[in-house]
Write an enzyme that holds these catalytic residues in place. Structure first.
Site, PDB file in Angstrom:
ATOM      1  CB  CYS A 115      -0.935   0.009   1.201  1.00 14.91           C
ATOM      2  SG  CYS A 115      -1.912  -1.473   1.339  1.00 14.91           S
ATOM      3  CG  HIS A 255      -2.912   3.223   3.092  1.00 14.46           C
ATOM      4  ND1 HIS A 255      -3.545   3.012   1.888  1.00 14.46           N
ATOM      5  CD2 HIS A 255      -2.882   2.016   3.718  1.00 14.46           C
ATOM      6  CE1 HIS A 255      -3.860   1.736   1.793  1.00 14.46           C
ATOM      7  NE2 HIS A 255      -3.482   1.115   2.881  1.00 14.46           N
ATOM      8  CG  ASN A 285      -6.442  -0.979   2.189  1.00 14.52           C
ATOM      9  OD1 ASN A 285      -5.881  -0.463   1.230  1.00 14.52           O
ATOM     10  ND2 ASN A 285      -5.779  -1.591   3.158  1.00 14.52           N
TER      11      ASN A 285
HETATM   12  O1  UT7 Z   1      -3.075  -1.548   3.993  1.00 12.09           O
HETATM   13  C1  UT7 Z   1      -2.622  -2.457   4.934  1.00 12.09           C
HETATM   14  C2  UT7 Z   1      -3.615  -3.560   5.018  1.00 12.09           C
HETATM   15  N1  UT7 Z   1      -4.159  -3.922   6.277  1.00 12.09           N
HETATM   16  C3  UT7 Z   1      -4.579  -3.151   7.290  1.00 12.09           C
HETATM   17  O2  UT7 Z   1      -4.448  -1.976   7.335  1.00 12.09           O
HETATM   18  C4  UT7 Z   1      -5.265  -3.871   8.415  1.00 12.09           C
HETATM   19  C5  UT7 Z   1      -4.947  -3.314   9.767  1.00 12.09           C
HETATM   20  N2  UT7 Z   1      -5.763  -3.974  10.761  1.00 12.09           N
HETATM   21  C6  UT7 Z   1      -7.072  -3.681  10.946  1.00 12.09           C
HETATM   22  O3  UT7 Z   1      -7.609  -2.812  10.287  1.00 12.09           O
HETATM   23  C7  UT7 Z   1      -7.809  -4.411  12.037  1.00 12.09           C
HETATM   24  O4  UT7 Z   1      -6.915  -5.190  12.776  1.00 12.09           O
HETATM   25  C8  UT7 Z   1      -8.964  -5.305  11.477  1.00 12.09           C
HETATM   26  C9  UT7 Z   1     -10.085  -4.420  10.968  1.00 12.09           C
HETATM   27  C10 UT7 Z   1      -8.459  -6.204  10.387  1.00 12.09           C
HETATM   28  C11 UT7 Z   1      -9.522  -6.168  12.607  1.00 12.09           C
HETATM   29  O5  UT7 Z   1      -9.984  -5.353  13.666  1.00 12.09           O
HETATM   30  P1  UT7 Z   1      -9.579  -5.699  15.169  1.00 12.09           P
HETATM   31  O6  UT7 Z   1     -10.278  -4.744  16.026  1.00 12.09           O
HETATM   32  O7  UT7 Z   1      -8.080  -5.751  15.227  1.00 12.09           O
HETATM   33  O8  UT7 Z   1     -10.225  -7.122  15.350  1.00 12.09           O
HETATM   34  P2  UT7 Z   1      -9.509  -8.482  15.756  1.00 12.09           P
HETATM   35  O9  UT7 Z   1      -8.714  -8.976  14.610  1.00 12.09           O
HETATM   36  O10 UT7 Z   1      -8.861  -8.274  17.074  1.00 12.09           O
HETATM   37  O11 UT7 Z   1     -10.777  -9.406  15.938  1.00 12.09           O
HETATM   38  C12 UT7 Z   1     -11.740  -9.195  16.973  1.00 12.09           C
HETATM   39  C13 UT7 Z   1     -12.851 -10.201  16.778  1.00 12.09           C
HETATM   40  C14 UT7 Z   1     -12.340 -11.632  16.553  1.00 12.09           C
HETATM   41  O12 UT7 Z   1     -13.207 -12.511  17.226  1.00 12.09           O
HETATM   42  P3  UT7 Z   1     -12.734 -13.180  18.607  1.00 12.09           P
HETATM   43  O13 UT7 Z   1     -11.477 -13.942  18.268  1.00 12.09           O
HETATM   44  O14 UT7 Z   1     -12.500 -12.028  19.537  1.00 12.09           O
HETATM   45  O15 UT7 Z   1     -13.910 -14.031  18.954  1.00 12.09           O
HETATM   46  C15 UT7 Z   1     -12.521 -11.824  15.055  1.00 12.09           C
HETATM   47  O16 UT7 Z   1     -12.751 -13.160  14.693  1.00 12.09           O
HETATM   48  O17 UT7 Z   1     -13.621  -9.850  15.624  1.00 12.09           O
HETATM   49  C16 UT7 Z   1     -13.761 -10.990  14.780  1.00 12.09           C
HETATM   50  N3  UT7 Z   1     -13.876 -10.565  13.400  1.00 12.09           N
HETATM   51  C17 UT7 Z   1     -15.051 -10.236  12.844  1.00 12.09           C
HETATM   52  N4  UT7 Z   1     -16.313 -10.208  13.319  1.00 12.09           N
HETATM   53  C18 UT7 Z   1     -17.280  -9.800  12.483  1.00 12.09           C
HETATM   54  C19 UT7 Z   1     -12.892 -10.414  12.495  1.00 12.09           C
HETATM   55  N5  UT7 Z   1     -13.414  -9.990  11.325  1.00 12.09           N
HETATM   56  C20 UT7 Z   1     -14.749  -9.869  11.524  1.00 12.09           C
HETATM   57  C21 UT7 Z   1     -15.810  -9.471  10.694  1.00 12.09           C
HETATM   58  N6  UT7 Z   1     -17.060  -9.459  11.214  1.00 12.09           N
HETATM   59  N7  UT7 Z   1     -15.638  -9.097   9.412  1.00 12.09           N
END
Ligand code: UT7
Length: 334
Positions: A115, A255, A285
């Site tokens: 990115c 970004h 994104n």
């Molecule tokens: O350009 C570079 C590319 N990438 C990025 O910039 C990504 C950077 N990271 C992020 O934006 C965030 O980490 C995410 C949006 C990907 C995830 O958000 P988070 O607040 O860090 O969530 P998490 O990964 O800690 O997950 C929390 C919970 C998990 O469930 P458990 O394990 O707590 O039961 C996930 O399984 O949310 C769950 N989860 C979802 N629930 C509903 C993950 N994706 C989803 C979803 N819908 N789409």
């Protein structure tokens, strides 16, 4: 030798018409509009039709930038395409765009810096001009991430979208244009954001397909932590290099990955919401296309004018980061 100042003389962008909303995704995977908006800020994203590739949308954005910069394709010296979703492993997408535009004299190559690719490419492009080697460099960020998204993986499929943006770089007035830049990488953490299959480590095979190695794999939390750290660091470094003070920043085009990452940067830099451009709610994104599309929209919305100190800052696969300050060199007419 007289210093050559380099600025953006033309800009254009394109996003496909087809929209996928959070509600559409909630019918495909176990997710909800509330979760996606709350955790990312994204409401919908654009995706290309099956028969469209990165070079097709790159070409549209490029034509718009050339029209804006009143430049003929035959006059371009170099085309750089930043992409992680090029048409093929080779030839480069930049060569296909060169053919599509009829930019007969241009050299062409792709840059893969995730990115951060567009800002990397702007920096590379400006160096060809500031050394006197070239006069007109076309820099494009173009992505068709929908083609490498696992639409059954809720961790990633809610995040990404397709689009393209392009800028023409040329010599500008003394004291204006690109003031400073910083490129960085942290390869030791590269596996937290990766498309594992299809390259020489795991060439495409029945196994790589069965194991879905041709899709994006991401440890979102690790990328998140990295992003918040480098956005601040890269911003402060590039402001110092430009001999500016934080208060002298007029506008930030970050970004567009996650509203919480942008909000953290906004807070640490004490910028204020009106100085930050956000469109990830509409597009998600778009990797290397995020910044040029946002910059184009910000200009068309008359948020930027001549003399403004505009900061671009990105992070992404690699892991990489890149930041740049441009003292805006065009009269946009507020
Ligand atoms: O350009 C570079 C590319 N990438 C990025 O910039 C990504 C950077 N990271 C992020 O934006 C965030 O980490 C995410 C949006 C990907 C995830 O958000 P988070 O607040 O860090 O969530 P998490 O990964 O800690 O997950 C929390 C919970 C998990 O469930 P458990 O394990 O707590 O039961 C996930 O399984 O949310 C769950 N989860 C979802 N629930 C509903 C993950 N994706 C989803 C979803 N819908 N789409």
């Amino acid at each position: 030798m007289k210093k050559i100042y380099v600025g953006i003389s033309g800009i254009g962008s394109y996003v496909p018409d087809k929209v996928i909303t959070n509600f559409d995704l909630s019918k495909m995977v176990d997710t909800s509009n509330e979760w996606i908006v709350d955790r990312t800020g994204i409401e919908e994203r654009r995706v290309v039709e099956d028969n469209i590739a990165a070079s097709d949308i790159a070409t549209i954005a490029a034509k718009r930038a050339l029209e804006d910069g009143k430049t003929n394709p035959e006059d371009i010296d170099l085309i750089i395409v930043a992409t992680v979703t090029g048409d093929h492993a080779f030839p480069s997408t930049a060569c296909i765009v060169q053919k599509n535009l009829g930019a007969t004299k241009a050299a062409a190559f792709d840059i893969n810096a995730g990115c951060s690719g567009f800002v990397y490419s702007l920096d590379i492009g400006q160096r060809f001009i500031s050394t006197g080697a070239y006069k007109k460099v076309l820099v494009i960020g173009a992505e068709t991430l929908s083609k490498i998204t696992d639409w059954e993986d809720r961790n990633t499929c809610v995040l990404f979208g397709d689009g393209a943006g392009a800028c023409l770089l040329e010599e500008t007035e003394e004291g204006l244009g690109i003031l400073s830049s910083e490129l960085g990488s942290k390869g030791q953490d590269g596996e937290v954001l990766i498309q594992p299959g299809g390259g020489s480590r795991h060439p495409a095979s029945e196994d790589t397909i069965a194991n879905k190695l041709h899709y994006i794999k991401m440890d979102g939390r690790e990328v998140f932590k990295f992003a918040v750290r480098v956005m601040e660091k890269a911003t402060i470094n590039v402001i110092e290099k430009a001999n500016l003070k934080l208060e002298e920043l007029d506008f930030l085009v970050p970004h567009q990955a996650n509203i919480r990452i942008i909000a953290a940067a906004e807070k640490r830099l004490n910028l204020g919401k009106d100085k930050v451009y956000i469109n990830l709610n509409k597009y998600g994104n778009m990797s290397s296309a995020s910044i040029p599309v946002a910059l184009d929209e910000a200009i068309k919305a008359k948020k930027i004018n001549k003399g403004d100190n505009v900061l671009l800052v990105a992070f992404g696969a690699g892991l990489t980061w890149a930041s740049m300050i441009i003292k805006w060199n065009r009269e946009e007419g507020k």
